[in-house]
Motif scaffolding. Structure first.
Motif, PDB file in Angstrom:
ATOM      1  N   LEU A 123       0.913  -1.137   0.129  1.00  0.00           N
ATOM      2  CA  LEU A 123       0.130  -0.098   0.025  1.00  0.00           C
ATOM      3  C   LEU A 123       0.869   1.349  -0.119  1.00  0.00           C
ATOM      4  O   LEU A 123       1.826   1.210   0.599  1.00  0.00           O
ATOM      5  CB  LEU A 123      -0.917   0.144   1.338  1.00  0.00           C
ATOM      6  N   VAL A 124       0.437   2.297  -0.914  1.00  0.00           N
ATOM      7  CA  VAL A 124       1.194   3.340  -0.979  1.00  0.00           C
ATOM      8  C   VAL A 124       0.177   4.598  -0.657  1.00  0.00           C
ATOM      9  O   VAL A 124      -0.930   4.584  -1.373  1.00  0.00           O
ATOM     10  CB  VAL A 124       1.943   3.696  -2.295  1.00  0.00           C
ATOM     11  N   ALA A 125       0.156   5.418   0.370  1.00  0.00           N
ATOM     12  CA  ALA A 125      -0.747   6.343   0.644  1.00  0.00           C
ATOM     13  C   ALA A 125      -0.155   7.930   0.218  1.00  0.00           C
ATOM     14  O   ALA A 125       0.976   8.165   0.570  1.00  0.00           O
ATOM     15  CB  ALA A 125      -1.303   6.481   1.902  1.00  0.00           C
ATOM     16  N   GLU A 126      -0.656   8.666  -0.070  1.00  0.00           N
ATOM     17  CA  GLU A 126      -0.449  10.287  -0.217  1.00  0.00           C
ATOM     18  C   GLU A 126      -1.098  11.120   0.832  1.00  0.00           C
ATOM     19  O   GLU A 126      -2.558  10.757   1.104  1.00  0.00           O
ATOM     20  CB  GLU A 126      -0.783  10.745  -1.768  1.00  0.00           C
ATOM     21  N   ARG A 127      -0.434  11.648   1.563  1.00  0.00           N
ATOM     22  CA  ARG A 127      -1.011  12.897   2.342  1.00  0.00           C
ATOM     23  C   ARG A 127      -0.146  14.131   2.225  1.00  0.00           C
ATOM     24  O   ARG A 127       0.873  14.048   1.673  1.00  0.00           O
ATOM     25  CB  ARG A 127      -0.946  12.223   3.885  1.00  0.00           C
ATOM     26  N   SER A 128      -0.682  15.100   3.083  1.00  0.00           N
ATOM     27  CA  SER A 128      -0.066  16.228   2.987  1.00  0.00           C
ATOM     28  C   SER A 128       0.790  16.635   4.480  1.00  0.00           C
ATOM     29  O   SER A 128       0.596  15.680   5.447  1.00  0.00           O
ATOM     30  CB  SER A 128      -0.984  17.576   3.193  1.00  0.00           C
ATOM     31  N   PHE A 129       1.969  17.388   4.195  1.00  0.00           N
ATOM     32  CA  PHE A 129       2.837  17.539   5.513  1.00  0.00           C
ATOM     33  C   PHE A 129       2.880  19.169   5.576  1.00  0.00           C
ATOM     34  O   PHE A 129       2.561  20.059   4.699  1.00  0.00           O
ATOM     35  CB  PHE A 129       4.041  16.875   5.589  1.00  0.00           C
ATOM     36  N   TYR A 130       3.460  19.592   6.664  1.00  0.00           N
ATOM     37  CA  TYR A 130       3.659  20.867   6.945  1.00  0.00           C
ATOM     38  C   TYR A 130       2.713  21.963   6.560  1.00  0.00           C
ATOM     39  O   TYR A 130       2.748  22.915   5.623  1.00  0.00           O
ATOM     40  CB  TYR A 130       4.972  21.458   6.141  1.00  0.00           C
ATOM     41  N   GLY A 131       1.488  21.698   7.109  1.00  0.00           N
ATOM     42  CA  GLY A 131       0.331  22.777   6.804  1.00  0.00           C
ATOM     43  C   GLY A 131      -0.200  22.740   5.184  1.00  0.00           C
ATOM     44  O   GLY A 131      -0.410  23.911   4.864  1.00  0.00           O
TER      45      GLY A 131
END
Ligand SMILES: Cc1cc2nc3c(=O)[nH]c(=O)nc-3n(C[C@H](O)[C@H](O)[C@H](O)COP(=O)(O)OP(=O)(O)OC[C@H]3O[C@@H](n4cnc5c(N)ncnc54)[C@H](O)[C@@H]3O)c2cc1C
Length: 311
Positions: A123-131
């Protein structure tokens, strides 16, 4: 990839994020199982029986409403019995309450605020970092089971009638140490901006509190709901419930008309998936123009005047 979606409901209504989670689960190739944890799961099993769902797992519990420890125990049980490789929960107040605890207790992989997933042999998930300044991919080496909190509005809701069977799963948890007591209603006069089709959103560009009334009237005339950027809420001009953004509400109206909003990442995080984004700003370099479908480098008061004439 075998995926378990946990349905979310409140006050007898299925939350829209549930159908979005099913779309995310389908994109992982299936099979897709949906857990419905409720006093009367049959109240929701029909609604979650959409195309692509393979099985619905009905878990009757004593509580009418969401309780952290009941959900944690019930999902633990479903994981033990069904062995899903991915468990999808909404990135919502409810799931934030027990999802991380569940993953920590069982030693599972975990990521929150996920807006894209794929099966890349793992599984590979994308998410945001640093606001939300940086998007990153998260892999889960060493974990054959992962819990993801999925950002509402990131997927289209699943639709089409399904033919999944409903399996009753006897809840074997010890019940809840907490009790839902009652609901605190939003302040009178406040609206739910997350369900509006047309948002007229104002920012610091409106200048003064005195000018707000003009935009309240314009929104009413245009059939829009008024929302705002954070500085107007911080200044006490607008109620919290109207704030769009990272520390406000995530919205996805059909039309988002932004007047005098610069487009800071924290604001964009709450509205960038809107259907059609129209921005009015005197600064041609304003970041809001990077995501706007239509933009006008213009004085917002002049535009407001023209709009008033149109309606
Ligand atoms: C942890 C954290 C969380 C945050 N959460 C949020 C959040 O949830 N939501 C949010 O909105 N912000 C949030 N912020 C604040 C964010 O960083 C910005 O400060 C904020 O979004 C700016 O609001 P604005 O665009 O209204 O104001 P400004 O950035 O001051 O922009 C005003 C814009 O109006 C334009 N303008 C001025 N006069 C006119 C005119 N007459 N006609 C047309 N255009 C005009 C200007 O060119 C400018 O682009 C957060 C910040 C932090 C640090």
């Amino acid at each position: 990839m075998r995926t378990l979606v946990v349905a979310e409901h409140v006050r007898g209504q299925l939350r829209p994020v549930t159908l979005e989670l099913i779309s995310a689960a389908k994109s992982l190739g299936g099979p897709v199982e949906v857990g419905v944890i409720a006093k009367d799961p049959s109240a929701f099993t029909g609604e979650v029986n959409v195309e692509g769902v393979d099985e619905i797992l009905a878990v009757p519990v004593d509580q009418d409403e969401f309780e952290n420890d009941v959900y944690q125990q019930a999902v633990e049980q479903l994981i033990a019995e069904r062995e899903p490789e991915a468990v999808l929960l909404g990135f919502t107040v409810n799931s934030m309450g027990y999802g991380p605890a569940l993953a920590a207790k069982l030693g599972l992989g975990f990521a929150s605020d996920v807006f894209a997933v794929r099966d890349d042999g793992g599984l590979v998930a994308e998410r945001s970092f640093y606001g939300a300044k940086v998007n990153g991919e998260v892999e889960f080496p060493g974990h054959d089971r992962v819990v993801l909190l999925v950002r509402p509005t990131a997927w289209q809701p699943a639709e089409g009638s399904g033919s999944a069977g409903v399996t009753d799963v006897g809840f074997n948890g010890s019940g809840s140490r907490a009790r839902h007591r009652d609901w605190v209603e939003v302040q009178a006069g406040d609206v739910d901006i997350t369900t509006a089709d047309f948002l007229l959103s104002v920012g610091r560009g409106i200048g003064d509190k005195e000018n707000l009334e003009q935009f309240e009237e314009l929104a009413e005339t245009m059939g829009a709901t008024l929302s705002s950027s954070r500085p107007l809420v911080d200044a006490g001009w607008m109620p919290n419930a109207r704030q769009v953004g990272q520390s406000g509400k995530t919205v996805k109206p059909k039309v988002y008309l932004a007047l005098g909003i610069s487009g800071a990442v924290q604001h964009l995080a709450g509205m960038k998936t809107s259907g059609t984004i129209i921005a009015v700003n005197t600064d041609p370099e304003a970041a809001i123009f990077n995501i706007a479908h239509y933009g006008a480098v213009a004085d917002l008061f002049e535009v407001a005047e023209e709009l008033e004439k149109l309606y």
